[in-house]
Design a protein around this motif. Structure first.
Motif, mmCIF file in Angstrom:
data_model
loop_
_atom_site.group_PDB
_atom_site.id
_atom_site.type_symbol
_atom_site.label_atom_id
_atom_site.label_comp_id
_atom_site.label_asym_id
_atom_site.label_seq_id
_atom_site.Cartn_x
_atom_site.Cartn_y
_atom_site.Cartn_z
ATOM 1 N N TYR A 86 40.783 30.281 36.372
ATOM 2 C CA TYR A 86 41.431 30.755 37.597
ATOM 3 C C TYR A 86 41.394 29.661 38.657
ATOM 4 N N MET A 87 42.462 29.565 39.421
ATOM 5 C CA MET A 87 42.485 28.753 40.629
ATOM 6 C C MET A 87 42.581 29.707 41.807
ATOM 7 N N ILE A 88 41.501 29.778 42.631
ATOM 8 C CA ILE A 88 41.466 30.710 43.757
ATOM 9 C C ILE A 88 41.819 29.975 45.049
ATOM 10 N N ILE A 89 42.867 30.435 45.701
ATOM 11 C CA ILE A 89 43.225 29.922 47.024
ATOM 12 C C ILE A 89 42.345 30.625 48.041
ATOM 13 N N SER A 134 49.417 26.983 32.998
ATOM 14 C CA SER A 134 48.449 27.783 32.223
ATOM 15 C C SER A 134 47.156 28.025 32.994
ATOM 16 N N ILE A 135 47.289 28.171 34.302
ATOM 17 C CA ILE A 135 46.170 28.492 35.182
ATOM 18 C C ILE A 135 46.417 29.875 35.780
ATOM 19 N N LYS A 136 45.380 30.703 35.830
ATOM 20 C CA LYS A 136 45.517 32.064 36.352
ATOM 21 C C LYS A 136 45.394 32.030 37.879
ATOM 22 N N PRO A 137 46.352 32.619 38.598
ATOM 23 C CA PRO A 137 46.325 32.569 40.065
ATOM 24 C C PRO A 137 45.316 33.559 40.663
ATOM 25 N N GLY A 138 44.549 33.091 41.640
ATOM 26 C CA GLY A 138 43.620 33.933 42.388
ATOM 27 C C GLY A 138 43.793 33.684 43.875
ATOM 28 N N ILE A 139 43.401 34.668 44.697
ATOM 29 C CA ILE A 139 43.618 34.544 46.137
ATOM 30 C C ILE A 139 42.497 35.244 46.895
ATOM 31 N N TRP A 140 42.163 34.684 48.057
ATOM 32 C CA TRP A 140 41.122 35.208 48.951
ATOM 33 C C TRP A 140 41.774 35.984 50.082
ATOM 34 N N THR A 166 51.197 43.614 47.935
ATOM 35 C CA THR A 166 51.966 42.409 48.257
ATOM 36 C C THR A 166 51.387 41.192 47.543
ATOM 37 N N MET A 167 50.086 40.971 47.685
ATOM 38 C CA MET A 167 49.469 39.780 47.084
ATOM 39 C C MET A 167 49.530 39.814 45.561
ATOM 40 N N CYS A 168 49.241 40.975 44.985
ATOM 41 C CA CYS A 168 49.337 41.083 43.523
ATOM 42 C C CYS A 168 50.785 40.963 43.068
ATOM 43 N N GLY A 169 51.718 41.482 43.891
ATOM 44 C CA GLY A 169 53.132 41.377 43.556
ATOM 45 C C GLY A 169 53.633 39.945 43.525
ATOM 46 N N TRP A 170 53.020 39.066 44.308
ATOM 47 C CA TRP A 170 53.365 37.644 44.238
ATOM 48 C C TRP A 170 52.945 37.018 42.911
ATOM 49 N N GLY A 171 51.977 37.665 42.233
ATOM 50 C CA GLY A 171 51.539 37.137 40.956
ATOM 51 C C GLY A 171 50.078 36.776 40.872
ATOM 52 N N TYR A 172 49.290 37.086 41.906
ATOM 53 C CA TYR A 172 47.868 36.743 41.892
ATOM 54 C C TYR A 172 47.090 37.792 41.106
ATOM 55 N N ARG A 173 46.260 37.303 40.196
ATOM 56 C CA ARG A 173 45.591 38.193 39.243
ATOM 57 C C ARG A 173 44.072 38.200 39.385
ATOM 58 N N LEU A 174 43.585 37.621 40.462
ATOM 59 C CA LEU A 174 42.197 37.791 40.889
ATOM 60 C C LEU A 174 42.220 37.900 42.400
ATOM 61 N N LEU A 175 41.758 39.041 42.912
ATOM 62 C CA LEU A 175 41.712 39.268 44.356
ATOM 63 C C LEU A 175 40.262 39.179 44.817
ATOM 64 N N LYS A 176 39.980 38.175 45.630
ATOM 65 C CA LYS A 176 38.652 38.014 46.215
ATOM 66 C C LYS A 176 38.696 38.560 47.636
ATOM 67 N N HIS A 177 38.077 39.724 47.857
ATOM 68 C CA HIS A 177 38.080 40.298 49.206
ATOM 69 C C HIS A 177 36.707 40.091 49.840
ATOM 70 N N ASP A 178 36.723 39.729 51.108
ATOM 71 C CA ASP A 178 35.534 39.191 51.769
ATOM 72 C C ASP A 178 35.299 39.891 53.109
ATOM 73 N N PHE A 179 34.064 39.767 53.608
ATOM 74 C CA PHE A 179 33.663 40.133 54.971
ATOM 75 C C PHE A 179 33.614 41.630 55.246
ATOM 76 N N SER A 180 33.844 42.487 54.280
ATOM 77 C CA SER A 180 34.013 43.896 54.612
ATOM 78 C C SER A 180 32.731 44.536 55.127
ATOM 79 N N THR A 181 31.561 44.162 54.602
ATOM 80 C CA THR A 181 30.322 44.765 55.099
ATOM 81 C C THR A 181 30.101 44.405 56.568
ATOM 82 N N PHE A 182 30.304 43.144 56.900
ATOM 83 C CA PHE A 182 30.155 42.715 58.291
ATOM 84 C C PHE A 182 31.201 43.376 59.182
#
Length: 541
Positions: A225-228, A267-273, A313-329
């Motif tokens: 995966y390549m995570i943006i 051949s790299i799997k798309p990921g996004i933050w 929206t983000m998954c619809g663009w083609g990203y197949r790993l969603l890294k979600h952050d900061f929610s506890t804070f």
């Protein structure tokens, strides 16, 4: 493994909007005015149920007069991520241990905890004369309004393990706490641009990252995966604002779908933050936001639907790993190390006053999982509450940030996290101890070891490196680690974790290896204090 029947508590204390009331538990229930606590023990577990007609309930504390051995070493969990302080200790009466604890003795061990996804924020205290379980059932910082509904707060699990090592005790007990983990079907590994870019990146930079990752992982059947990371969103401001809106890129990232397509073509799997709860879209009504900080309130159905559309929206663009952050804070206003021992301050409430904070967090995680599952995408939770997310996320970023600048931070956060959260790996979810941050200020001898031990642990492996910045020898070391991580067959564990918070001896079926983590020069002065403060306070990640 032997179940322990914890039995009925000797005392229950309830903190409500009226104050504290306590009494002796009798005949499996306890009444306080219009409030009822029911504890139902059997041979394998004990359930705790709360009901109240009008009184807002904040805290339920249960006390058992059970002798705890002073010759044992105790390991507890953390509220969310680890912050470099996890480890075994002697019996400490003032120590609070969220969710569960294990005890290790010469002839085996035992554990007490609550099953994953309870409806309360739970922590334990132990002393020589007994144990106390505190169940925080607040709604925000005020009493939850149940209106007569019966709510099961938690299911208590206690187990004893004979002739078991500390790691075996911890692993088996984590399995007892979670029987439905959500796991990736292949080992997860790859690259994340954060620890060399720190939010200062472009579409072209990510394309170069993708090319570099493709080069380093060439020949690996399981593709990476390549995570943006932070920096792609329309309102991003470096070292200032890292929230949404999340439905379009900025001038540096003009076409997010095109970028995902580029990754797949290589051949790299798309990921996004993303940071789903911080969003300055002026079209969002104030009623959807928390009164404490303006972040989105997942207990509001309209806000949750707005978040779901962001994910689609983000998954619809083609990203197949969603890294979600900061929610506890963003939800509670505190980092995990500030929750001493309660997760949030008093005096505020959620949009929906009939649910506990734990229920609200689970509702949020469940919706993320529901939306990503439509696209077959993985969920990686960062700054998330693992005990509430087990079964709802594939991967948890299990510790605070490592670094691409300061090795001491990676040593403190990364190695401690990997060692002491390893029992949860493949039992709650896959655990991510964070990146190998490769930069010119960190001696490669340390990052080479860090890369090797993460790869050999069988946990998710991510690195951050500016493309073509590594020497051929460094590239070969990294290529080897990526290959190992892509297969995931090696499972090294810490062997000296009961003696140190930074284990040096790691073993697997091939033998034992000792690592040298400490820079003999000691903690080094950082000439860029602004960047150091930003990293250490988690402003940017």
């Amino acid at each position: 493994m032997l179940p322990i029947c914890i039995g009925e508590p000797h005392q229950i204390t309830v903190t409500s909007d009226r104050g504290n009331e306590s009494g002796t538990y009798d005949a499996r229930h306890l009444w306080f005015s219009d409030t009822q606590i029911v504890v139902s023990p059997d041979e394998s577990s004990t359930s705790v149920t709360l009901s109240s007609r009008q009184t807002g309930i904040k805290i339920v504390s249960l006390r058992w007069n059970l002798s705890m051995p002073k010759d044992a070493l105790y390991l507890g969990d953390e509220w969310e991520r680890g912050y470099g302080t996890m480890g075994f200790h002697n019996l400490l009466s003032n120590r609070f241990m969220p969710w569960y604890f294990i005890a290790s003795q010469a002839d085996g061990g035992f554990g007490y905890g609550v099953r994953v996804r309870p409806n309360a924020m739970c922590f334990w205290q132990i002393d020589a004369e007994g144990i106390t379980l505190v169940l925080d059932v607040r709604n925000g910082g005020m009493g939850v309004q149940l209106h007569g509904e019966h709510l099961e707060l938690a299911t208590i699990i206690a187990r004893k393990y004979e002739n078991a090592t500390a790691m075996q005790t911890a692993q088996q007990f984590c399995s007892a706490l979670c029987d439905d983990p959500l796991l990736p079907n292949k080992p997860v590994y790859g690259s994340n641009n954060w620890y060399y870019a720190y939010g200062d990146s472009t579409e072209r930079d990510i394309m170069q990252d993708t090319d570099y990752l493709a080069k380093l992982s060439e020949g690996n059947d399981n593709r990476p995966y390549m995570i943006i990371d932070d920096g792609w969103q329309i309102h991003h401001r470096i070292n200032n604002y890292n929230g949404g809106p999340w439905r379009e890129g900025n001038s540096r990232f003009p076409d997010m779908q095109r970028l995902a397509d580029y990754m797949r073509d290589k051949s790299i799997k798309p990921g996004i933050w993303t940071r789903l709860l911080l969003n300055d879209d002026p079209e969002i009504p104030c009623s959807w936001r928390l009164k404490t900080n303006g972040c989105l309130d997942p207990s509001c159905p309209d806000a949750l639907e707005y978040i779901a559309e962001d994910i689609r929206t983000m998954c619809g663009w083609g990203y197949r790993l969603l890294k979600h952050d900061f929610s506890t804070f963003d939800l509670f206003g505190l980092w995990g190390f500030q929750m001493n021992p309660y997760v949030t301050h008093d005096g505020w409430h959620l949009y929906d006053r009939t649910i506990t904070n734990a229920q609200m967090v689970k509702r949020f995680y469940a919706r993320i999982h529901e939306e990503t599952a439509r696209f077959g995408a993985l969920v990686l939770g960062c700054n998330t509450i693992g005990h509430l997310g087990a079964g709802l996320m594939h991967i948890q970023r299990a510790g605070d940030d490592t670094s691409g600048i300061d090795w001491e931070r990676t040593r403190q956060m990364g190695i401690n996290t990997l060692a002491f959260r390893l029992p949860q790996h493949r039992r709650f979810f896959d655990i991510d101890a964070d990146c190998i941050g490769i930069g010119p200020t960190i001696d490669w001898k340390f990052n080479r070891q860090w890369a090797e031990v993460v790869a050999n642990s069988g946990t998710p492996f991510f690195f951050s490196a500016k493309p073509e910045s590594l020497t051929p020898a460094m590239e070969e070391d990294l290529r080897k680690a990526l290959r190992t991580a892509s297969i995931g067959e090696v499972h090294a564990i810490p062997l000296d974790w009961q003696q140190t918070d930074c284990p040096e001896s790691w073993g697997d079926e091939t033998g034992i290896k000792k690592y040298m983590w400490f820079d003999q020069r000691g903690l080094q002065f950082n000439p860029n204090p602004t960047r150091s403060i930003a990293i250490l306070s988690n402003i940017s990640e």
